[in-house]
Design an enzyme around this catalytic site. Structure first.
Site, PDB file in Angstrom:
ATOM      1  N   VAL A 199       1.301  -1.091  -0.129  1.00 58.64           N
ATOM      2  CA  VAL A 199      -0.056   0.064  -0.361  1.00 58.64           C
ATOM      3  C   VAL A 199       0.685   1.402  -0.424  1.00 58.64           C
ATOM      4  O   VAL A 199       0.469   1.863   0.007  1.00 58.64           O
ATOM      5  CB  VAL A 199      -1.339  -0.477   1.410  1.00 58.64           C
ATOM      6  N   ASN A 231      -6.634  -0.468   6.524  1.00 61.35           N
ATOM      7  CA  ASN A 231      -6.628  -1.076   6.996  1.00 61.35           C
ATOM      8  C   ASN A 231      -5.028  -1.504   7.330  1.00 61.35           C
ATOM      9  O   ASN A 231      -4.546  -1.292   8.865  1.00 61.35           O
ATOM     10  CB  ASN A 231      -7.610  -2.117   7.638  1.00 61.35           C
ATOM     11  N   GLY A 251      -8.445   0.067  20.331  1.00 60.56           N
ATOM     12  CA  GLY A 251      -7.167  -0.349  21.848  1.00 60.56           C
ATOM     13  C   GLY A 251      -5.981  -1.405  20.806  1.00 60.56           C
ATOM     14  O   GLY A 251      -6.385  -1.667  20.066  1.00 60.56           O
ATOM     15  N   LYS A 288      -0.688   7.517  12.987  1.00 59.49           N
ATOM     16  CA  LYS A 288      -1.846   7.697  12.987  1.00 59.49           C
ATOM     17  C   LYS A 288      -3.254   8.405  13.628  1.00 59.49           C
ATOM     18  O   LYS A 288      -4.049   8.512  13.604  1.00 59.49           O
ATOM     19  CB  LYS A 288      -2.753   6.102  14.364  1.00 59.49           C
ATOM     20  N   THR A 338      -3.601  -9.571  17.846  1.00 62.22           N
ATOM     21  CA  THR A 338      -3.103 -10.537  17.040  1.00 62.22           C
ATOM     22  C   THR A 338      -1.521 -10.350  16.702  1.00 62.22           C
ATOM     23  O   THR A 338      -0.293 -10.123  18.219  1.00 62.22           O
ATOM     24  CB  THR A 338      -2.813  -8.943  16.079  1.00 62.22           C
ATOM     25  N   TYR A 364       4.837   5.903  15.151  1.00 56.68           N
ATOM     26  CA  TYR A 364       3.578   5.018  15.123  1.00 56.68           C
ATOM     27  C   TYR A 364       2.358   6.263  15.428  1.00 56.68           C
ATOM     28  O   TYR A 364       1.734   6.734  14.813  1.00 56.68           O
ATOM     29  CB  TYR A 364       3.277   3.980  15.692  1.00 56.68           C
TER      30      TYR A 364
END
Ligand code: NAD
Length: 245
Positions: A58, A83, A180, A153, A184, A149
């Protein structure tokens, strides 16, 4: 559906697969290193859905545009879920320029390219649509070692707001989901990245708190981390007829 091979994206793609055709977009097809789990598109097809996998990075806007073009085969993009994302950790003073650029290329420009390509497609076809971006609790919550990060975001959240403002008049809804802490394998590492960046990149800087070891559950009112299953509905809702106009 970008980042649809594993984690949150895999579950969201699976749920969208119950409602319509899905193109799973990711840099890898296999969710696990050991090849034991079926790729997401096979999971959807096994459940009588229609799905396709397109290997795409992406961070390349041209490739993202090509994916949207390929979606014409399915009648065009009705819903775009941006995502795909990566997590990198380093203290501000030791952050390498290449690390910063990589996080922003994937987390921010990837989302930007996805929004733009999907919106262009919807406008060209004169169809309404829905775009859902994955932001994060980190869009608004600062943590030590998270400059790359959290900034990325934060940008996703603001990009979502601007896109929503610009596209609302064309009946294209743009929303973000800000998870939150979700169970994963996110942040487990990208070997190529480590190799490319060498010493300037630090995953566990001795000066930083060990974020993986800290007790997080007590900070969460429900006393547990979230799961992709907890979240999936929040991607489907703004894309459905049940939405609040
Ligand atoms: P994950 O690592 O399981 O999923 C990320 C997916 O993105 C992977 O399938 C990966 O292959 C893919 N990807 C990475 N770089 C890519 C690229 N350049 N092009 C295409 N695909 C690429 O992690 P996840 O937790 O499911 O993360 C999904 C999203 O959720 C990310 O944007 C992440 O920032 C966000 N998020 C995760 C958490 C969490 O606690 N897990 C919390 C908040 C936000």
């Amino acid at each position: 559906m970008t980042g649809g091979t594993s984690g949150i994206g895999r579950e969201v793609a699976r749920r969208f697969g119950e409602a319509g055709a899905v193109i799973v977009v990711d840099i890898r097809e296999q969710p696990e290193e050991d090849d034991e789990s079926a790729p997401t598109h096979e999971l959807i097809e096994d459940n009588d859905g229609r799905a396709e996998f397109i290997e795409t990075d992406v961070s390349d806007p041209t490739d993202v545009g090509a994916v949207v073009e390929a979606a014409r085969e399915f009648g065009g993009v009705g819903v775009m879920v941006n995502n795909a994302g990566i997590y990198r950790e380093a203290s501000l003073i030791e952050t390498d320029d290449d690390a910063f650029d990589q996080v922003f290329a994937i987390n921010v420009r990837g989302v930007f390219a996805g929004c733009r390509a999907a919106a262009r497609d919807m406008l060209e076809r004169e169809e309404p649509g829905s775009i859902v971006n994955t932001a994060s609790i980190s869009s608004e919550y600062a943590q030590v070692g998270h400059s790359m990060y959290d900034a990325s975001k934060g940008a996703v959240m603001m990009l979502t707001r601007v896109a929503a403002l610009e596209l609302a008049r064309y009946d294209i809804r743009v929303n973000a989901v800000a998870p939150g802490i979700i169970e994963t394998t996110f942040g487990d590492g990208n070997p190529d990245f480590d190799r490319e960046l060498g010493d300037g990149f630090i995953l566990n800087d001795a000066d930083l708190p060990d974020l993986n070891a800290r007790e997080i559950d007590p900070e969460i009112p429900m006393g547990r981390t979230g799961t992709p299953d907890d979240l999936a509905g929040s991607y489907l809702f703004p894309s459905s007829d049940e939405r609040l106009d």
